[in-house]
Write a protein that holds these residues in place. Structure first.
Motif, PDB file in Angstrom:
ATOM      1  N   ALA A   4       0.864  -1.192   0.000  1.00 39.40           N
ATOM      2  CA  ALA A   4       0.000   0.000   0.000  1.00 39.40           C
ATOM      3  C   ALA A   4       0.896   1.236   0.000  1.00 39.40           C
ATOM      4  N   ASN A   5       0.800   2.030  -1.055  1.00 39.34           N
ATOM      5  CA  ASN A   5       1.579   3.279  -1.122  1.00 39.34           C
ATOM      6  C   ASN A   5       0.605   4.443  -0.957  1.00 39.34           C
ATOM      7  N   TRP A   6       0.655   5.064   0.204  1.00 41.70           N
ATOM      8  CA  TRP A   6      -0.308   6.141   0.495  1.00 41.70           C
ATOM      9  C   TRP A   6       0.061   7.475  -0.134  1.00 41.70           C
ATOM     10  N   LYS A   7       1.247   7.553  -0.722  1.00 42.56           N
ATOM     11  CA  LYS A   7       1.724   8.847  -1.264  1.00 42.56           C
ATOM     12  C   LYS A   7       1.548   9.934  -0.207  1.00 42.56           C
ATOM     13  N   MET A   8       1.168  11.164  -0.613  1.00 45.66           N
ATOM     14  CA  MET A   8       1.059  12.278   0.346  1.00 45.66           C
ATOM     15  C   MET A   8      -0.397  12.395   0.831  1.00 45.66           C
ATOM     16  N   GLY A  92      12.967   5.119  -6.545  1.00 44.07           N
ATOM     17  CA  GLY A  92      12.836   5.288  -8.001  1.00 44.07           C
ATOM     18  C   GLY A  92      11.404   5.464  -8.466  1.00 44.07           C
ATOM     19  N   HIS A  93      10.493   5.786  -7.554  1.00 43.98           N
ATOM     20  CA  HIS A  93       9.105   6.020  -7.996  1.00 43.98           C
ATOM     21  C   HIS A  93       9.104   7.153  -9.018  1.00 43.98           C
ATOM     22  N   SER A  94       8.280   7.007 -10.045  1.00 42.06           N
ATOM     23  CA  SER A  94       8.324   7.994 -11.145  1.00 42.06           C
ATOM     24  C   SER A  94       8.002   9.404 -10.646  1.00 42.06           C
ATOM     25  N   TYR A 160       7.171  -3.028 -11.480  1.00 43.28           N
ATOM     26  CA  TYR A 160       6.936  -2.485 -12.830  1.00 43.28           C
ATOM     27  C   TYR A 160       5.725  -1.570 -12.754  1.00 43.28           C
ATOM     28  N   GLU A 161       5.977  -0.289 -12.967  1.00 47.86           N
ATOM     29  CA  GLU A 161       4.909   0.706 -12.897  1.00 47.86           C
ATOM     30  C   GLU A 161       4.943   1.575 -14.156  1.00 47.86           C
ATOM     31  N   PRO A 162       4.178   1.184 -15.183  1.00 44.97           N
ATOM     32  CA  PRO A 162       4.141   2.041 -16.370  1.00 44.97           C
ATOM     33  C   PRO A 162       3.609   3.428 -15.961  1.00 44.97           C
ATOM     34  N   TRP A 164       2.272   5.841 -17.428  1.00 32.80           N
ATOM     35  CA  TRP A 164       0.968   6.240 -17.969  1.00 32.80           C
ATOM     36  C   TRP A 164      -0.194   5.572 -17.215  1.00 32.80           C
ATOM     37  N   ALA A 165       0.128   4.584 -16.386  1.00 33.57           N
ATOM     38  CA  ALA A 165      -0.947   3.893 -15.655  1.00 33.57           C
ATOM     39  C   ALA A 165      -1.055   4.369 -14.210  1.00 33.57           C
ATOM     40  N   ILE A 166      -0.080   5.145 -13.747  1.00 36.48           N
ATOM     41  CA  ILE A 166      -0.081   5.528 -12.328  1.00 36.48           C
ATOM     42  C   ILE A 166      -1.075   6.655 -12.075  1.00 36.48           C
ATOM     43  N   GLY A 167      -2.051   6.364 -11.221  1.00 40.31           N
ATOM     44  CA  GLY A 167      -3.019   7.377 -10.806  1.00 40.31           C
ATOM     45  C   GLY A 167      -3.939   7.852 -11.920  1.00 40.31           C
ATOM     46  N   THR A 168      -3.979   7.134 -13.040  1.00 41.73           N
ATOM     47  CA  THR A 168      -4.784   7.587 -14.173  1.00 41.73           C
ATOM     48  C   THR A 168      -6.104   6.835 -14.301  1.00 41.73           C
ATOM     49  N   TYR A 202       3.447  -5.551  -9.874  1.00 38.51           N
ATOM     50  CA  TYR A 202       2.881  -4.569 -10.814  1.00 38.51           C
ATOM     51  C   TYR A 202       2.186  -3.445 -10.051  1.00 38.51           C
ATOM     52  N   GLY A 203       2.357  -2.214 -10.525  1.00 30.53           N
ATOM     53  CA  GLY A 203       1.618  -1.077  -9.979  1.00 30.53           C
ATOM     54  C   GLY A 203       1.135  -0.166 -11.092  1.00 30.53           C
ATOM     55  N   GLY A 204      -0.045   0.414 -10.899  1.00 32.44           N
ATOM     56  CA  GLY A 204      -0.606   1.330 -11.899  1.00 32.44           C
ATOM     57  C   GLY A 204      -2.099   1.133 -11.982  1.00 32.44           C
ATOM     58  N   SER A 205      -2.854   1.932 -11.174  1.00 34.15           N
ATOM     59  CA  SER A 205      -4.316   1.896 -11.205  1.00 34.15           C
ATOM     60  C   SER A 205      -4.909   0.528 -10.894  1.00 34.15           C
ATOM     61  N   VAL A 206      -4.263  -0.182  -9.976  1.00 30.94           N
ATOM     62  CA  VAL A 206      -4.875  -1.440  -9.511  1.00 30.94           C
ATOM     63  C   VAL A 206      -6.037  -1.076  -8.593  1.00 30.94           C
ATOM     64  N   ASN A 207      -7.162  -1.767  -8.762  1.00 36.28           N
ATOM     65  CA  ASN A 207      -8.321  -1.499  -7.898  1.00 36.28           C
ATOM     66  C   ASN A 207      -9.134  -2.782  -7.726  1.00 36.28           C
ATOM     67  N   LEU A 223       1.392  -6.776  -5.979  1.00 42.77           N
ATOM     68  CA  LEU A 223       0.769  -5.535  -6.468  1.00 42.77           C
ATOM     69  C   LEU A 223       1.233  -4.356  -5.620  1.00 42.77           C
ATOM     70  N   LEU A 224       1.519  -3.242  -6.293  1.00 39.15           N
ATOM     71  CA  LEU A 224       1.811  -1.988  -5.577  1.00 39.15           C
ATOM     72  C   LEU A 224       0.604  -1.086  -5.832  1.00 39.15           C
ATOM     73  N   ILE A 225      -0.084  -0.755  -4.760  1.00 44.85           N
ATOM     74  CA  ILE A 225      -1.377  -0.078  -4.924  1.00 44.85           C
ATOM     75  C   ILE A 225      -1.320   1.307  -4.298  1.00 44.85           C
ATOM     76  N   GLY A 226      -1.610   2.322  -5.087  1.00 47.87           N
ATOM     77  CA  GLY A 226      -1.640   3.695  -4.588  1.00 47.87           C
ATOM     78  C   GLY A 226      -3.041   4.046  -4.120  1.00 47.87           C
ATOM     79  N   GLY A 227      -3.779   4.796  -4.947  1.00 46.77           N
ATOM     80  CA  GLY A 227      -5.097   5.326  -4.584  1.00 46.77           C
ATOM     81  C   GLY A 227      -6.023   4.312  -3.930  1.00 46.77           C
ATOM     82  N   ALA A 228      -6.110   3.113  -4.500  1.00 46.89           N
ATOM     83  CA  ALA A 228      -7.081   2.127  -3.983  1.00 46.89           C
ATOM     84  C   ALA A 228      -6.667   1.547  -2.628  1.00 46.89           C
TER      85      ALA A 228
HETATM   86  C1  PEP Z   1       1.661   4.181  -7.068  1.00 48.16           C
HETATM   87  O1  PEP Z   1       1.483   4.963  -6.148  1.00 48.16           O
HETATM   88  O2  PEP Z   1       2.783   3.743  -7.298  1.00 48.16           O
HETATM   89  C2  PEP Z   1       0.512   3.771  -7.866  1.00 48.16           C
HETATM   90  C3  PEP Z   1       0.629   2.740  -8.653  1.00 48.16           C
HETATM   91  O3  PEP Z   1      -0.624   4.518  -7.718  1.00 48.16           O
HETATM   92  P1  PEP Z   1      -2.109   4.147  -8.274  1.00 48.16           P
HETATM   93  O4  PEP Z   1      -2.397   2.755  -7.786  1.00 48.16           O
HETATM   94  O5  PEP Z   1      -2.980   5.180  -7.669  1.00 48.16           O
HETATM   95  O6  PEP Z   1      -2.039   4.202  -9.755  1.00 48.16           O
END
Ligand code: PEP
Length: 242
Positions: A4-8, A92-94, A160-162, A164-168, A202-207, A223-228
């Motif tokens: 779980a990546n809570w970001k800010m 190395g997060h984008s 692996y976090e494309p 274009w898929a992060i937070g989109t 994998y990370g990038g808009s997983v929900n 899975l690396l999950i941000g928003g969800a």
């Molecule tokens: C992330 O924070 O690395 C990420 C993948 O975010 P999200 O799941 O919101 O796309």
């Protein structure tokens, strides 16, 4: 492995609510690590609550400093992270490559500094939409993977976090993920023969709607999950059922 990546995001109350809810809903399995990466200011509170609830979730930091030889306002050293109970650090997060202007030599130093303190780097790599379009994804990934020294490979997790898929809300297709994870795993083998053991997540808009299909691939080790990940019941479901 589910991260779980809570970001800010967050507050003391939100962290308390999340850990309470997750502790009531999640069933931690020894063979599937669960890693919580709150903002660095909440690491201490998080580990106290995780211990209190005997939750079995590992702690990861979103920040780690490698420039350890001089005074550095704002720096968070690997030793401090160990002291706080961290076992992982996202490197190395984008978003940090972009907004903190992290360059390759800083990333190498961060990976090295983390591993020296027994913190596992979650090393993020991935192409942007331009590179996806012009077919240079593999070159980009190779360059990012080339930063890792062979003797460090067995100590890290590759995410692996494309970009274009992060937070989109636009996750990569499973065929894209499979093809790319297969490529990453093969390329890693050319750097080190311990490569089979290295998790590629994998990370990038997983929900809640797409996690099952993505995680069902045997090439996806987590899975690396941000928003969800902010919503504790959904996060617990994703962990329990993946
Ligand atoms: C992330 O924070 O690395 C990420 C993948 O975010 P999200 O799941 O919101 O796309």
């Amino acid at each position: 492995m589910i991260i779980a990546n809570w970001k800010m995001n967050g507050s003391k109350d939100l962290i308390k609510d999340w850990i309470t809810s997750v502790s009531e809903n999640i069933k931690i399995q020894d063979e599937k690590e669960c890693v919580f990466c709150p903002p660095v200011g909440y690491l201490n509170l998080s580990i106290e609550l995780i211990k209190e609830k005997e939750l079995g979730i590992k702690l990861g930091s979103q920040l780690i400093e490698s420039n350890l030889s001089q005074p550095l306002t704002g720096g968070v050293s690997p030793e401090m992270l160990v002291d706080l109970g961290c076992e992982y650090a996202i490197i190395g997060h984008s978003e940090q490559r972009t907004y903190y202007n992290e360059n390759d030599s800083q990333l190498i130093n961060k990976i090295e500094a983390a591993i020296e303190e027994n913190i596992k780097p979650i090393y993020c790599i991935g192409e942007n939409s331009e590179q996806k379009k012009n077919g240079t994804k593999q070159e980009v990934l190779m360059k990012q993977l080339d930063l890792i020294k062979s003797n460090y490979l067995s100590h890290l997790v590759v995410a692996y976090e494309p970009i274009w898929a992060i937070g989109t809300g636009e996750n990569a297709e499973v065929s894209h993920i499979n093809e790319t994870h297969a490529f990453i795993k093969e390329y890693i083998k050319t750097i080190s023969n311990t490569a089979n053991e290295i998790p590629v997540v994998y990370g990038g808009s997983v929900n809640l709607n797409n996690y099952k299909e993505i995680y069902s691939s045997e090439l996806v080790n987590g899975l690396l999950i941000g928003g969800a990940s902010l919503e504790p019941i959904n996060f617990s479901i994703i962990y329990n059922q993946s």
